[in-house]
Design a protein around this motif. Structure first.
Motif, PDB file in Angstrom:
ATOM      1  N   ASP A   1     -25.231 -22.008 -12.328  1.00  0.00           N
ATOM      2  CA  ASP A   1     -25.321 -21.708 -10.904  1.00  0.00           C
ATOM      3  C   ASP A   1     -26.717 -21.949 -10.346  1.00  0.00           C
ATOM      4  N   LYS A   2     -27.578 -22.523 -11.171  1.00  0.00           N
ATOM      5  CA  LYS A   2     -28.918 -22.889 -10.716  1.00  0.00           C
ATOM      6  C   LYS A   2     -29.376 -24.121 -11.485  1.00  0.00           C
ATOM      7  N   ARG A   3     -30.350 -24.791 -10.953  1.00  0.00           N
ATOM      8  CA  ARG A   3     -30.883 -25.966 -11.628  1.00  0.00           C
ATOM      9  C   ARG A   3     -31.659 -25.547 -12.862  1.00  0.00           C
ATOM     10  N   GLN A   4     -31.545 -26.358 -13.890  1.00  0.00           N
ATOM     11  CA  GLN A   4     -32.321 -26.168 -15.106  1.00  0.00           C
ATOM     12  C   GLN A   4     -32.967 -27.505 -15.432  1.00  0.00           C
ATOM     13  N   LYS A   5     -34.271 -27.549 -15.365  1.00  0.00           N
ATOM     14  CA  LYS A   5     -34.982 -28.790 -15.623  1.00  0.00           C
ATOM     15  C   LYS A   5     -35.081 -29.033 -17.126  1.00  0.00           C
ATOM     16  N   LEU A   6     -34.783 -30.278 -17.506  1.00  0.00           N
ATOM     17  CA  LEU A   6     -34.861 -30.684 -18.899  1.00  0.00           C
ATOM     18  C   LEU A   6     -35.930 -31.752 -19.064  1.00  0.00           C
ATOM     19  N   SER A   7     -36.494 -31.812 -20.258  1.00  0.00           N
ATOM     20  CA  SER A   7     -37.446 -32.868 -20.599  1.00  0.00           C
ATOM     21  C   SER A   7     -36.822 -33.724 -21.697  1.00  0.00           C
ATOM     22  N   LEU A   8     -36.838 -35.039 -21.495  1.00  0.00           N
ATOM     23  CA  LEU A   8     -36.273 -35.955 -22.482  1.00  0.00           C
ATOM     24  C   LEU A   8     -37.153 -35.977 -23.723  1.00  0.00           C
ATOM     25  N   MET A   9     -36.531 -35.732 -24.882  1.00  0.00           N
ATOM     26  CA  MET A   9     -37.244 -35.820 -26.157  1.00  0.00           C
ATOM     27  C   MET A   9     -37.117 -37.230 -26.713  1.00  0.00           C
ATOM     28  N   ASP A  10     -35.881 -37.739 -26.740  1.00  0.00           N
ATOM     29  CA  ASP A  10     -35.645 -39.123 -27.122  1.00  0.00           C
ATOM     30  C   ASP A  10     -34.183 -39.468 -26.917  1.00  0.00           C
ATOM     31  N   THR A  11     -33.892 -40.741 -27.040  1.00  0.00           N
ATOM     32  CA  THR A  11     -32.528 -41.237 -26.932  1.00  0.00           C
ATOM     33  C   THR A  11     -32.355 -42.341 -27.967  1.00  0.00           C
TER      34      THR A  11
ATOM     35  N   THR B   1     -24.332 -42.682 -28.277  1.00  0.00           N
ATOM     36  CA  THR B   1     -25.736 -42.570 -27.926  1.00  0.00           C
ATOM     37  C   THR B   1     -26.093 -41.087 -27.928  1.00  0.00           C
ATOM     38  N   VAL B   2     -27.130 -40.742 -28.677  1.00  0.00           N
ATOM     39  CA  VAL B   2     -27.577 -39.354 -28.723  1.00  0.00           C
ATOM     40  C   VAL B   2     -28.721 -39.185 -27.728  1.00  0.00           C
ATOM     41  N   LEU B   3     -28.503 -38.275 -26.789  1.00  0.00           N
ATOM     42  CA  LEU B   3     -29.527 -37.903 -25.811  1.00  0.00           C
ATOM     43  C   LEU B   3     -30.085 -36.559 -26.240  1.00  0.00           C
ATOM     44  N   ARG B   4     -31.389 -36.490 -26.439  1.00  0.00           N
ATOM     45  CA  ARG B   4     -32.027 -35.233 -26.859  1.00  0.00           C
ATOM     46  C   ARG B   4     -32.948 -34.751 -25.754  1.00  0.00           C
TER      47      ARG B   4
ATOM     48  N   MET C   1     -40.793 -17.979 -33.165  1.00  0.00           N
ATOM     49  CA  MET C   1     -39.461 -17.770 -32.605  1.00  0.00           C
ATOM     50  C   MET C   1     -38.598 -18.992 -32.905  1.00  0.00           C
ATOM     51  N   ARG C   2     -37.378 -18.715 -33.328  1.00  0.00           N
ATOM     52  CA  ARG C   2     -36.449 -19.800 -33.633  1.00  0.00           C
ATOM     53  C   ARG C   2     -35.897 -20.400 -32.346  1.00  0.00           C
ATOM     54  N   LYS C   3     -35.636 -21.707 -32.398  1.00  0.00           N
ATOM     55  CA  LYS C   3     -35.019 -22.390 -31.254  1.00  0.00           C
ATOM     56  C   LYS C   3     -33.514 -22.411 -31.416  1.00  0.00           C
ATOM     57  N   LEU C   4     -32.819 -22.370 -30.289  1.00  0.00           N
ATOM     58  CA  LEU C   4     -31.365 -22.537 -30.267  1.00  0.00           C
ATOM     59  C   LEU C   4     -31.073 -23.968 -29.851  1.00  0.00           C
ATOM     60  N   LYS C   5     -30.431 -24.729 -30.752  1.00  0.00           N
ATOM     61  CA  LYS C   5     -30.136 -26.142 -30.526  1.00  0.00           C
ATOM     62  C   LYS C   5     -28.638 -26.323 -30.343  1.00  0.00           C
ATOM     63  N   LEU C   6     -28.273 -27.127 -29.380  1.00  0.00           N
ATOM     64  CA  LEU C   6     -26.872 -27.474 -29.144  1.00  0.00           C
ATOM     65  C   LEU C   6     -26.601 -28.860 -29.706  1.00  0.00           C
ATOM     66  N   GLN C   7     -25.513 -28.985 -30.472  1.00  0.00           N
ATOM     67  CA  GLN C   7     -24.987 -30.297 -30.858  1.00  0.00           C
ATOM     68  C   GLN C   7     -23.595 -30.380 -30.266  1.00  0.00           C
ATOM     69  N   MET C   8     -23.392 -31.315 -29.330  1.00  0.00           N
ATOM     70  CA  MET C   8     -22.114 -31.378 -28.628  1.00  0.00           C
ATOM     71  C   MET C   8     -21.711 -32.819 -28.397  1.00  0.00           C
TER      72      MET C   8
ATOM     73  N   PHE D   1     -31.015 -29.670 -26.377  1.00  0.00           N
ATOM     74  CA  PHE D   1     -29.687 -30.252 -26.193  1.00  0.00           C
ATOM     75  C   PHE D   1     -29.606 -31.556 -26.982  1.00  0.00           C
ATOM     76  N   ASN D   2     -28.655 -31.651 -27.899  1.00  0.00           N
ATOM     77  CA  ASN D   2     -28.382 -32.881 -28.643  1.00  0.00           C
ATOM     78  C   ASN D   2     -26.991 -33.315 -28.217  1.00  0.00           C
ATOM     79  N   LEU D   3     -26.939 -34.203 -27.244  1.00  0.00           N
ATOM     80  CA  LEU D   3     -25.679 -34.616 -26.622  1.00  0.00           C
ATOM     81  C   LEU D   3     -25.250 -35.962 -27.199  1.00  0.00           C
ATOM     82  N   PHE D   4     -24.099 -35.980 -27.856  1.00  0.00           N
ATOM     83  CA  PHE D   4     -23.564 -37.171 -28.492  1.00  0.00           C
ATOM     84  C   PHE D   4     -22.579 -37.811 -27.518  1.00  0.00           C
TER      85      PHE D   4
END
Length: 191
Positions: free
Chosen positions: A164-174, A182-185, A1-8, A144-147
């Motif tokens: 409208d609900k919490r979504q837990k994220l795991s840090l990949m790297d920064t 600073t890119v937060l992934r 399955m392909r992943k959906l990645k955000l670059q923002m 999430f690739n947050l610039f």
């Protein structure tokens, strides 16, 4: 399955654009390391997703570089943007007017599931703010690739306010780059 990645691109205070969509606050003098990261992220994706409101500006800009500025240092990246298949989400457009672009106007969850289940490279989404907010709200974004730009703009458009609900994220790297971004992934933590 392909992943959906955000670059923002984000300001430090969490805005993705000014109140009227202004992007004049963004850092434009990118260093070689960040440019390489962007190229690698783009190359890992075989499809670009866009919301209707962002598509005109996005396509006009990159097609303009490809058609009128072959000597531009942006040309190789612009060529990728034009050549990569794009899916534009719209409830109002009857047909696509952009190069290498199809329309998706069905149920968002069904359309995303269909795209993720296709074979090939991952999918990248660039925006706009409303479209990305909908994807975040429904938990469709896998990475999430947050610039984060070194600026506070104090008002404007955000992408996390619809959740409208919490979504837990795991840090990949920064990674902090010399240009100040600073890119937060993060990846969405699936339970």
């Amino acid at each position: 399955m392909r992943k959906l990645k955000l670059q923002m691109q984000l300001s430090v205070d969490g805005y993705v654009a000014g109140p009227n969509g202004e992007l004049d606050w963004m850092t434009w003098n990118l260093d070689d390391g960040l440019i390489q990261f962007i190229n690698d992220l783009t190359d890992s994706s075989g499809t670009i997703l866009l919301g209707r409101k962002m598509t005109d500006g996005f396509m006009n800009y990159w097609e303009g570089v490809v058609n009128n500025q072959p000597e531009s240092p942006e040309y190789p990246f612009a060529k990728k943007m034009v050549d990569t298949p794009k899916v534009v989400f719209s409830k109002t457009l009857p047909a696509s007017k952009w190069t290498n672009t199809t329309l998706a106007n069905g149920n968002l969850a069904d359309e995303i599931a269909n795209l993720k289940n296709q074979s090939g490279k991952d999918i990248i989404v660039y925006g706009g703010a409303g479209f990305v907010s909908s994807l975040i709200k429904e938990g469709h974004i896998d990475e999430f690739n947050l610039f984060v730009n070194p600026v506070m703009i104090n008002k404007g458009m955000r992408i996390f306010d619809l959740a409208d609900k919490r979504q837990k994220l795991s840090l990949m790297d920064t990674t902090a780059y010399p240009c100040g971004i600073t890119v937060l992934r993060y990846q969405l933590a699936r339970e």
